[in-house]
Every structure is written in structure tokens, then in C-alpha cells.
Design an enzyme around this catalytic site. Structure first.
Site, PDB file in Angstrom:
ATOM      1  N   MET A 134     -12.113 -11.323  13.761  1.00  0.00           N
ATOM      2  CA  MET A 134     -10.830 -11.140  14.035  1.00  0.00           C
ATOM      3  C   MET A 134      -9.772 -12.328  13.415  1.00  0.00           C
ATOM      4  SD  MET A 134      -8.829  -9.763  17.320  1.00  0.00           S
ATOM      5  CE  MET A 134      -9.773  -8.308  17.721  1.00  0.00           C
ATOM      6  N   LYS A 136      10.803  -1.589   1.447  1.00  0.00           N
ATOM      7  CA  LYS A 136      10.121  -0.856   2.582  1.00  0.00           C
ATOM      8  C   LYS A 136       9.131  -1.758   2.997  1.00  0.00           C
ATOM      9  CE  LYS A 136       7.288   1.690  -0.785  1.00  0.00           C
ATOM     10  NZ  LYS A 136       7.046   2.850  -1.456  1.00  0.00           N
ATOM     11  N   TYR A 189     -20.986 -12.630  13.569  1.00  0.00           N
ATOM     12  CA  TYR A 189     -21.348 -11.321  14.229  1.00  0.00           C
ATOM     13  C   TYR A 189     -22.440 -10.559  13.508  1.00  0.00           C
ATOM     14  CZ  TYR A 189     -17.409 -11.617  17.497  1.00  0.00           C
ATOM     15  OH  TYR A 189     -16.445 -11.882  18.369  1.00  0.00           O
TER      16      TYR A 189
HETATM   17  C1  LIG Z   1       7.087   2.479  -2.959  1.00  0.00           C
HETATM   18  C2  LIG Z   1       7.842   3.501  -3.863  1.00  0.00           C
HETATM   19  C3  LIG Z   1       8.484   2.778  -5.194  1.00  0.00           C
HETATM   20  C4  LIG Z   1       8.141   1.688  -5.566  1.00  0.00           C
HETATM   21  O1  LIG Z   1       6.608   1.423  -6.013  1.00  0.00           O
HETATM   22  P1  LIG Z   1       5.997   0.143  -6.762  1.00  0.00           P
HETATM   23  O2  LIG Z   1       4.908   0.707  -7.290  1.00  0.00           O
HETATM   24  O3  LIG Z   1       5.769  -0.584  -5.589  1.00  0.00           O
HETATM   25  O4  LIG Z   1       6.909  -0.454  -7.787  1.00  0.00           O
HETATM   26  C5  LIG Z   1       9.278   3.366  -5.985  1.00  0.00           C
HETATM   27  N1  LIG Z   1       9.609   4.801  -5.647  1.00  0.00           N
HETATM   28  C6  LIG Z   1       9.101   5.246  -4.410  1.00  0.00           C
HETATM   29  C7  LIG Z   1       9.379   6.730  -4.283  1.00  0.00           C
HETATM   30  C8  LIG Z   1       8.056   4.644  -3.588  1.00  0.00           C
HETATM   31  O5  LIG Z   1       7.811   5.368  -2.635  1.00  0.00           O
END
Ligand SMILES: *Cc1c(COP(=O)(O)O)cnc(C)c1O
Length: 369
Positions: A312, A41, A264
């Protein structure tokens, strides 16, 4: 001349060979019969879902988790044509946020497998995709996604007959804390809910940290994300390999007299005369503004503190202790001298946020493909 004006201002090397080694390492830890997925993801935690998914597929990974429909499209496109003709060899792409963001028929056409996170999700999928694959999520302590364990019972089991339930899953809240009693409690609540369903399903429970809690947590499919990318999933020394080398160029060197202010807000004042370097990375590159006051980079292997506020597009670092420095040299931000978790600690956050904040400006190079 060392200050090559045509050279990239910052470079992000992603070591896909290390991602692959990390995945194989985790898979080897698993209880017999458990499969190892890859969580890709958020563009594989900012590192590139296309390249990471391909690297994992080539090691034998066939289960890919994303959060959004659009991310699933990117992963599916990246993996197209890589499978043999055997159905068992096709990748499964799971969408954690459920059957949202696109019509159910698009999910079906793409063969995406949504995670059903509520009774409404289950009714929706049963109605619009009867008999089609999905994962059912039971909450055991996050109170974020998933059915309440009290909803697991005969009525739910009846509803699930209208769905091809690939896995029943839950998600750990404290998996990186091996001594947190929440882990065993969630495991017990998961088992209890499953019992109430009165029939057996394949099960998925552990994220990266959960794998290290032992075989009781592995079930049929584990879902590691952070560990693949070199973030420490445990509260012990990190067993994973670093995956990222992040460097930014020194574009200027300046001799700063005592009493001068830096950056800054004129928020930093040189007590003594200093040699400073302007480094081409800033909060727009995920070098978080909260690294003001606590961040450091490495120049020729020497630790150099950030002076003044993170801008930035640039930071100022103290290179007084690095006599051999020249304009055009690279400063290491993540690499041999400091890990992503080190930078996260300096910023007061977690490695996940550092990686997913990296942004598009780096020249990305994928190593080990
Ligand atoms: C993001 C996520 C994972 C992976 O988690 P990590 O801690 O990065 O290994 C697994 N299951 C779900 C439901 C997640 O949202």
C-alpha cells in the site's frame, strides 16, 4: 546527512509550462477556424484542474470540459476574475455527463453548458432551461453517451429549436489508432446524422488522437485531454512533452542474503544476495499493484526492478547495480528515464489510469507558472 528525515517522502512535479506548450502545439495543428478546448475532467487527469485550467486560460483557452457538475464548479472558481470584461473572453465550462448532479437552475446560474446525451436530456433541458446553451451529443460508435444517429431527423431538429445549441458533438472510439477503419466510419456516420438534422450547427468531434487524424476531423472545436498531459495520443513516437516528474524516497537500504523472501506472500525469493531499497510509494499512491513483477524505477539513472508485491505504501527495488545509492535518495518513477506510458505498459494499463490514480499523498509542485 543525506537521509533528511524532514524531507517529503514523495514528490509530484507538474510542469505547467509543458502543458501550455502541448496545448499550443495542438492548436497550431488545427484546420483554419477550429478552436482548441482543454479537457480537465477528473481534476485534470489527476494533475490539478485549478492550476491546469489557469495555465490553459493564460494561453488563450476558453473552452473547458469536465465530467461532473462539481468539477465544473472547481474550474469556474479557478478562472474567476481572469477574464477581461468582454463576454467573448469568458470561459465556457462544459459538463460531459449532462445536466445531472445539480438542479438545472444551478447549471444556469453558473453558466455551465451541459452535454445532452439522450432524448430525455434534451427534453429535460428544453423544459427547465428553455433557450439556454447546451451541447448535443450524437453517438457514432461508443454506445455510451449520445443520441442514436437514427434519432437525428426533422423531429429532433424541431426540438433543438428550444435550445441554444452551441455544438453538436460526437466522440471517437479508436482515435489513437491511425489505421483503424472505425475512425472514417464514425466520421461518415457523424456527417450523415448532421445532414439528417437539415441545418448547420457548430461541430465538435476530435479528442487528442482525433486531432492527429487530420483536418477532416477538426470541425469547429477539438477536445484534447491526454495529449495535454504528455500521454501519447498517437500510434507513432510521442509528439507531446512529458508533464510529470514523479519521485519517491528510498527510506531504507538492506542487504538481503540469498534465499530470503521479500514482501507480502513471501512471493519473491532472492536467488543471490542483493542490495534492496525500500521506496516510499505504493498502490495507495497509484503505483498500481499490477506493477508487481513488471515494474521498475530509476535510481541514479539506473533501472531497478521492483521485487515482490507492491504494498500500500511502499515497494522494494533491487539496487544491487547502484553502488553509490544511499538512504534518502529519490527513485524516479516517471520523468526523464521513463514516461507515464512506459509505466502504464509495465502495469498493463493506459497512461490515463496511471495519472488519474496518483492520489493526494504526493507533495505537488507546479512548475512554470
Ligand atoms: C475524455 C474525453 C475527451 C478527451 O479525450 P483524450 O483522449 O484524453 O484526448 C474528449 N471528449 C470526450 C467526450 C471525453 O469523454
Amino acid at each position: 546527512m543525506s537521509n533528511d528525515y524532514a524531507a517529503p517522502l514523495s514528490t509530484l512535479d507538474v510542469h505547467l509550462d509543458a502543458v501550455a506548450r502541448n496545448w499550443l502545439y495542438l492548436r497550431k495543428m488545427l484546420a483554419a477556424g477550429a478552436d482548441c478546448a482543454g479537457v480537465v475532467k477528473a481534476d485534470a487527469y489527476g494533475l490539478g484542474a485549478v492550476q491546469v485550467s489557469r495555465a490553459l486560460f493564460d494561453q488563450g483557452c476558453r473552452h473547458f470540459f469536465v465530467a461532473h457538475y462539481g468539477e465544473a464548479l472547481a474550474v469556474a472558481a479557478a478562472l474567476e476574475g481572469r477574464s477581461t470584461t468582454a463576454t467573448a473572453d469568458l470561459p465556457s465550462v462544459y459538463v460531459l455527463n449532462g445536466p445531472r448532479g445539480a438542479p438545472a437552475r444551478d447549471f444556469l446560474q453558473q453558466r455551465f453548458i451541459p452535454v445532452l446525451n439522450s432524448m430525455d436530456d434534451i427534453d429535460y433541458w428544453a423544459q427547465h432551461a428553455p433557450g439556454q446553451p447546451a451541447v448535443v451529443h450524437i453517438d457514432t460508435g461508443m454506445n455510451r453517451f449520445g443520441l442514436d444517429p437514427a434519432q437525428a431527423g426533422e423531429a429532433l431538429a424541431q426540438k433543438l429549436k428550444a435550445i441554444d445549441v452551441r455544438y453538436v458533438m460526437s466522440h471517437l472510439a479508436c482515435a489513437d489508432e491511425s489505421n483503424n477503419e472505425m475512425n472514417a466510419r464514425q466520421l461518415a456516420d457523424f456527417r450523415c446524422a448532421l445532414q439528417a438534422l437539415g441545418r448547420t450547427y457548430r461541430l465538435s468531434f476530435a479528442n487528442s488522437g482525433g486531432i492527429f487524424l487530420g483536418p477532416d476531423y477538426h470541425f469547429d472545436l477539438v477536445r484534447p485531454g491526454c495529449a495535454l498531459y504528455g500521454i501519447n495520443p498517437t500510434d507513432r513516437p510521442n509528439p507531446m512533452r512529458g508533464v510529470v516528474t514523479l519521485r519517491a524516497r528510498i527510506t531504507q537500504l538492506r542487504d538481503v542474503p540469498a534465499g530470503a523472501t521479500l514482501g507480502y506472500g513471501a512471493a519473491c525469493r532472492a536467488v543471490n544476495a542483493l542490495k534492496c531499497a525500500t521506496v516510499s510509494v505504493g498502490y495507495a499512491d497509484g503505483y498500481l499493484r499490477s506493477l508487481t513483477g513488471g515494474g521498475h524505477v530509476f535510481v541514479h539513472g539506473v533501472k531497478c526492478p521492483v521485487l515482490g508485491r507492491v504494498s500500500m505504501d511502499s515497494i522494494i527495488v533491487d539496487v544491487t547495480a547502484v553502488p553509490q545509492v544511499s538512504a534518502g535518495d529519490m527513485a524516479e518513477i516517471i520523468g526523464e528515464n521513463q514516461t507515464v506510458d512506459d509505466v502504464a505498459a509495465q502495469a498493463g494499463t493506459i497512461g490515463y489510469e496511471i495519472l488519474t490514480s496518483l492520489g493526494p499523498r504526493y507533495k505537488r509542485t507546479y512548475i512554470g507558472t
